[in-house]
Design an enzyme around this catalytic site. Structure first.
Site, PDB file in Angstrom:
ATOM      1  N   LYS A 100      -0.635   3.663   0.261  1.00 35.66           N
ATOM      2  CA  LYS A 100      -0.152   2.327   0.668  1.00 35.66           C
ATOM      3  C   LYS A 100      -1.064   1.209   0.212  1.00 35.66           C
ATOM      4  O   LYS A 100      -0.617   0.064   0.033  1.00 35.66           O
ATOM      5  CB  LYS A 100       0.067   2.254   2.175  1.00 35.66           C
ATOM      6  CG  LYS A 100      -1.116   2.692   3.015  1.00 35.66           C
ATOM      7  CD  LYS A 100      -0.957   4.104   3.461  1.00 35.66           C
ATOM      8  CE  LYS A 100      -2.295   4.696   3.852  1.00 35.66           C
ATOM      9  NZ  LYS A 100      -2.215   5.934   4.550  1.00 35.66           N
ATOM     10  N   GLU A 124       7.930   6.577  -1.049  1.00 31.80           N
ATOM     11  CA  GLU A 124       8.491   6.833   0.290  1.00 31.80           C
ATOM     12  C   GLU A 124       7.406   7.181   1.307  1.00 31.80           C
ATOM     13  O   GLU A 124       7.468   6.776   2.473  1.00 31.80           O
ATOM     14  CB  GLU A 124       9.520   7.972   0.201  1.00 31.80           C
ATOM     15  CG  GLU A 124      10.194   8.316   1.500  1.00 31.80           C
ATOM     16  CD  GLU A 124      10.952   7.145   2.108  1.00 31.80           C
ATOM     17  OE1 GLU A 124      11.951   6.712   1.538  1.00 31.80           O
ATOM     18  OE2 GLU A 124      10.525   6.660   3.184  1.00 31.80           O
ATOM     19  N   GLY A 129       4.640   8.100   6.918  1.00 31.78           N
ATOM     20  CA  GLY A 129       4.428   9.516   6.600  1.00 31.78           C
ATOM     21  C   GLY A 129       5.735  10.189   6.196  1.00 31.78           C
ATOM     22  O   GLY A 129       6.339   9.855   5.180  1.00 31.78           O
ATOM     23  N   ILE A 131       8.654  10.054   7.634  1.00 34.47           N
ATOM     24  CA  ILE A 131       9.916   9.385   8.036  1.00 34.47           C
ATOM     25  C   ILE A 131      10.580   8.762   6.805  1.00 34.47           C
ATOM     26  O   ILE A 131       9.942   7.986   6.101  1.00 34.47           O
ATOM     27  CB  ILE A 131       9.652   8.239   9.046  1.00 34.47           C
ATOM     28  CG1 ILE A 131       8.872   8.736  10.254  1.00 34.47           C
ATOM     29  CG2 ILE A 131      10.947   7.574   9.467  1.00 34.47           C
ATOM     30  CD1 ILE A 131       8.439   7.606  11.194  1.00 34.47           C
ATOM     31  N   GLU A 185      -7.781   7.720   7.696  1.00 36.79           N
ATOM     32  CA  GLU A 185      -8.216   7.383   6.344  1.00 36.79           C
ATOM     33  C   GLU A 185      -9.663   7.823   6.155  1.00 36.79           C
ATOM     34  O   GLU A 185     -10.388   8.034   7.129  1.00 36.79           O
ATOM     35  CB  GLU A 185      -8.120   5.869   6.135  1.00 36.79           C
ATOM     36  CG  GLU A 185      -6.722   5.312   6.289  1.00 36.79           C
ATOM     37  CD  GLU A 185      -5.734   5.918   5.304  1.00 36.79           C
ATOM     38  OE1 GLU A 185      -5.956   5.828   4.097  1.00 36.79           O
ATOM     39  OE2 GLU A 185      -4.753   6.525   5.767  1.00 36.79           O
ATOM     40  N   LYS A 200       1.157  -1.428   5.633  1.00 37.45           N
ATOM     41  CA  LYS A 200       2.501  -0.851   5.763  1.00 37.45           C
ATOM     42  C   LYS A 200       3.531  -1.917   6.122  1.00 37.45           C
ATOM     43  O   LYS A 200       4.656  -1.901   5.614  1.00 37.45           O
ATOM     44  CB  LYS A 200       2.473   0.280   6.793  1.00 37.45           C
ATOM     45  CG  LYS A 200       1.704   1.500   6.277  1.00 37.45           C
ATOM     46  CD  LYS A 200       1.387   2.476   7.391  1.00 37.45           C
ATOM     47  CE  LYS A 200       0.678   3.720   6.860  1.00 37.45           C
ATOM     48  NZ  LYS A 200       0.103   4.536   7.933  1.00 37.45           N
TER      49      LYS A 200
END
Ligand code: HSE
Length: 347
Positions: A100, A124, A129, A131, A185, A200
């Site tokens: 991301k 995606e 994650g 979803i 992370e 995100k």
């Protein structure tokens, strides 16, 4: 046979190799041919791995191999991941990513380079994650004007807050566990400081409104100042504290982006989103409110989304993402003056 390379053989990179092996029959049936991991780019050696002989250290090996059609980038961080992604796209290879930081920082440029080189750049796994959230926004909701997006977008912080709430565990103890479980992370400041969540929501806002904001456009508060007393106080009111990201457009067409711990009422759907789970709520002007829920971090859930992207670009028929164009948000076109305050109620 579709031959791919994975950049970064860490938790997610390893998960991609595992999912490809675990579901090889299903994937081959779907594509009509097998997916084969030809290279893993990593600075480390993995002598005990079944993939030990496929580990390479130089990106040029991948760039110069015409057999490689798809590259999965799971390195984390912006550099050198963004440079390697750009080089792969320019070499005519589609790139799929869970990273991301790269999508939020350079997504506009990489999408353009992908389109110029007739390949795909898709991501995606970069939000939520496992979803499926990016494909639904750009495929299934195109008949709507998106009015707002909000959600719990970070598994690590949600796991920490949940364990503190339900078991009274200490912040430091749960953070260490989240790291061991592969949720956090490399530098967990990105999680607990709210920056991962901010990236995100920047990506979701770009998908919804076509403009890519920067971290400076987002009012960000992490969970580092949340105390056990805050959690108990919320529980006493039948509420839970959750790190909530929100995005909307103001009446004067400015992006309003925020990340903050909020007091979530038990009547909210977000109240029951616990542990490493994430949820994304989208309001469309025709469809109304939608909620997407699932594992927001972790090896196999995230790899599930990356491998789905590998399958998608390998079909060579998807035009959806090649039409995706983002431009940078112009200066003065964000507004954080109206964002909800820390620990304010969230319905
Ligand atoms: N550190 C991230 C999280 C990983 O905890 O949600 C998934 O993006």
């Amino acid at each position: 046979m579709i031959k791919i390379a994975i950049l970064g053989f860490g938790n997610i990179g390893g998960g991609i190799a595992d999912v490809i092996e675990m579901n090889k029959d299903t994937i081959a049936e779907e594509l009509g041919e097998e997916v084969y991991v030809k290279y893993l780019l990593d600075l480390r050696d993995f002598p005990d791995s079944p993939y030990a002989d496929r580990v390479v250290k130089n990106i040029d090996v991948i760039l110069n191999d015409p057999e490689i059609s798809v590259v999965a980038e799971t390195m984390g961080g912006v550099h050198p991941a963004a440079d390697f992604s750009e080089a792969c796209l320019r070499a005519g290879k589609s790139v799929v990513t869970s990273n991301k930081a790269v999508v939020a920082d350079c997504g506009d440029r990489l999408l353009k380079i992908a389109a110029e080189n007739c390949v795909k750049y898709i991501f995606e796994a970069s939000v939520g994650g496992g979803i499926p959230i990016i494909s639904p926004i750009i495929r299934d909701l195109t008949s709507n004007k998106i009015e707002s997006v909000r959600g719990i977008l970070n598994g690590t912080t949600n796991y920490i807050l949940t364990e503190m709430t339900s078991k009274g565990r200490s912040y430091a103890d749960v953070l260490a566990e989240a790291q061991a479980l592969g949720y956090a992370e490399k530098d967990p400041t990105a999680d607990v400081g709210g920056f991962d969540t901010a990236r995100k929501i920047i990506i979701l806002a770009a998908l919804a409104w076509g403009r890519l904001a920067t971290l400076d456009d987002v009012k960000i508060t992490g969970i580092t100042e949340i105390t056990e007393d805050d959690i108990k106080e919320a529980a006493g009111k039948n509420c839970k504290i959750k790190l909530i990201a929100e995005a909307s457009m103001s009446a004067d067409n400015k992006l309003v982006l925020s990340v903050a711990p909020r007091t979530v009422k038990s009547s909210s759907l977000l109240y029951s989103v616990d542990g490493v789970f994430n949820a994304v709520e989208i309001n469309g002007n025709a469809v109304g409110r939608l909620v997407f829920y699932g594992s927001g971090a972790g090896k196999l859930p995230t790899a599930s989304a990356v491998v789905a992207d590998i399958i998608e670009v390998s079909r060579r028929r998807s035009e959806v993402l090649s039409r995706l164009e983002w431009t940078k948000l112009e200066p003065g076109m964000s507004d954080i003056s109206s964002v909800p305050s820390v620990l304010s109620y969230c319905e």
